[in-house]
Design an enzyme around this catalytic site. Structure first.
Site, PDB file in Angstrom:
ATOM      1  N   GLY A  17      34.008  64.115  39.147  1.00  0.00           N
ATOM      2  CA  GLY A  17      35.332  63.508  39.363  1.00  0.00           C
ATOM      3  C   GLY A  17      36.444  64.427  38.907  1.00  0.00           C
ATOM      4  N   SER A  42      34.140  63.061  45.287  1.00  0.00           N
ATOM      5  CA  SER A  42      33.401  62.367  46.363  1.00  0.00           C
ATOM      6  C   SER A  42      34.151  62.297  47.683  1.00  0.00           C
ATOM      7  CB  SER A  42      33.008  60.951  45.928  1.00  0.00           C
ATOM      8  OG  SER A  42      34.135  60.120  45.826  1.00  0.00           O
ATOM      9  N   VAL A  69      28.117  60.869  42.949  1.00  0.00           N
ATOM     10  CA  VAL A  69      27.226  60.967  41.784  1.00  0.00           C
ATOM     11  C   VAL A  69      26.490  59.656  41.490  1.00  0.00           C
ATOM     12  CG1 VAL A  69      28.319  62.929  40.620  1.00  0.00           C
ATOM     13  CG2 VAL A  69      29.204  60.618  40.221  1.00  0.00           C
ATOM     14  N   ASN A  95      32.581  62.346  34.103  1.00  0.00           N
ATOM     15  CA  ASN A  95      33.925  61.750  34.111  1.00  0.00           C
ATOM     16  C   ASN A  95      34.156  60.810  35.289  1.00  0.00           C
ATOM     17  OD1 ASN A  95      37.041  61.813  33.702  1.00  0.00           O
ATOM     18  ND2 ASN A  95      36.721  62.599  35.776  1.00  0.00           N
ATOM     19  N   TYR A 159      33.274  46.956  35.188  1.00  0.00           N
ATOM     20  CA  TYR A 159      33.774  48.191  34.561  1.00  0.00           C
ATOM     21  C   TYR A 159      33.437  48.217  33.056  1.00  0.00           C
ATOM     22  CZ  TYR A 159      37.237  51.856  33.463  1.00  0.00           C
ATOM     23  OH  TYR A 159      37.858  53.010  33.043  1.00  0.00           O
TER      24      TYR A 159
END
Ligand code: NAP
Length: 251
Positions: A17, A42, A69, A95, A159
């Site tokens: 990222g 991505s 990922v 990250n 999250y």
């Protein structure tokens, strides 16, 4: 001596990222400290290319690799790419992350699962991808958790679970990999000015700011500086920790 301790010349770092936000700042800070960079992302080709050019301005090599990922096979490709371009790896910074916020009642399984795959499975996937070459030479793994992993937050059960999971993964890896001279740490930022924070409605952002002792959001660079520190020999006896950087939001 201090400057020498933070010198990462000759090191090779993978940053997932790395095309935007905190990841971009990490790529630039590591490059400024002397490291060559494998920058993963991505979707955002243009942004990744821009960061590559910014890294090269420091005289460092930068290779961009587009890969999700959260997908095990694609993440293994990062391990292969780092070996074919650089012949070694010293640092992995996990990250990459996303948010798909909804209260539990409204959250679909797809929204739950996308965040679990991208934020947490990715950490397993990428660590697996580099574990063999990293074990040969020793190195550093840093994963970006979040204040939300410790506090929880309305509408973020997916999250928050990933960010708490990263802390458990980090502590376990620190124990498993110490004998291979690999230090494993996490950073738990508070609210940082990036595209991700832009997804939070303005009235809620104002409310959050009032809860931060220092009265402002963090900058990506303020997180990146700590990544450099944790990668450096100055942090040679630090493993298994979660470094909280949040302006006094969660004390
Ligand atoms: P951001 O600005 O939205 O950037 C996210 C980065 O992750 C982009 O480079 C994006 O690349 C990449 N990415 C997303 N999904 C990916 C995937 N499946 N595979 C590979 N790369 C992927 O986010 P940020 O605010 O910088 O956040 C970075 C990390 O810090 C995240 O883990 C986040 O949870 C954490 N964090 C952020 C804050 C905050 O307030 N901003 C606070 C605490 C923790 P593409 O654009 O190409 O998809």
């Amino acid at each position: 001596m201090l400057e020498q301790m933070h010198d990462l010349s000759g090191k090779v770092a993978i940053v997932t990222g790395g095309s935007r936000g905190i990841g971009r700042a990490i790529c630039l800070a590591l490059a400024e400290a002397g490291a060559d960079i494998l920058l993963n992302y991505s979707r955002s080709d243009k942004e990744a290319d821009k960061v590559k050019k910014e890294v090269e301005k420091f005289g460092r090599k930068c290779v961009t690799v587009r890969a999700n990922v959260g997908n095990f096979q694609q993440a293994q490709g990062l391990g292969k790419a780092v070996m074919s371009h650089f012949g070694k790896v010293d640092i992995l910074v996990n990250n990459a992350g996303i948010n798909r916020d909804r209260t539990l009642k409204r959250m679909t399984f797809e929204q739950w699962n996308e965040v679990i795959q991208t934020n947490l499975s990715s950490v397993f996937n990428c660590t697996k991808a580099v574990i063999d070459p990293l074990s040969e030479r020793g190195g550093v793994i840093i994963s970006i958790s979040s204040i939300i992993g410790e506090m929880g937050n309305l509408g973020q059960c997916n999250y928050a679970s990933t960010k708490a999971g990263i802390i458990g993964f980090t502590k376990t890896m620190a124990r498993e990999l110490a004998k291979s001279n690999i230090r494993v740490n996490a950073i738990a930022p508070g609210f940082v000015e990036t595209d991700m924070l832009g997804t939070v409605p303005e009235d809620i952002r104002d409310q959050i700011k009032k809860e931060i002792a220092l009265g402002r959001f963090g900058t990506p660079e303020e997180i990146a500086m700590s990544v450099v520190y944790l990668c450096s020999t100055a942090a040679g006896w630090i493993t298994g920790v979660t470094l909280r950087i949040n302006g006094g939001h969660y004390i």
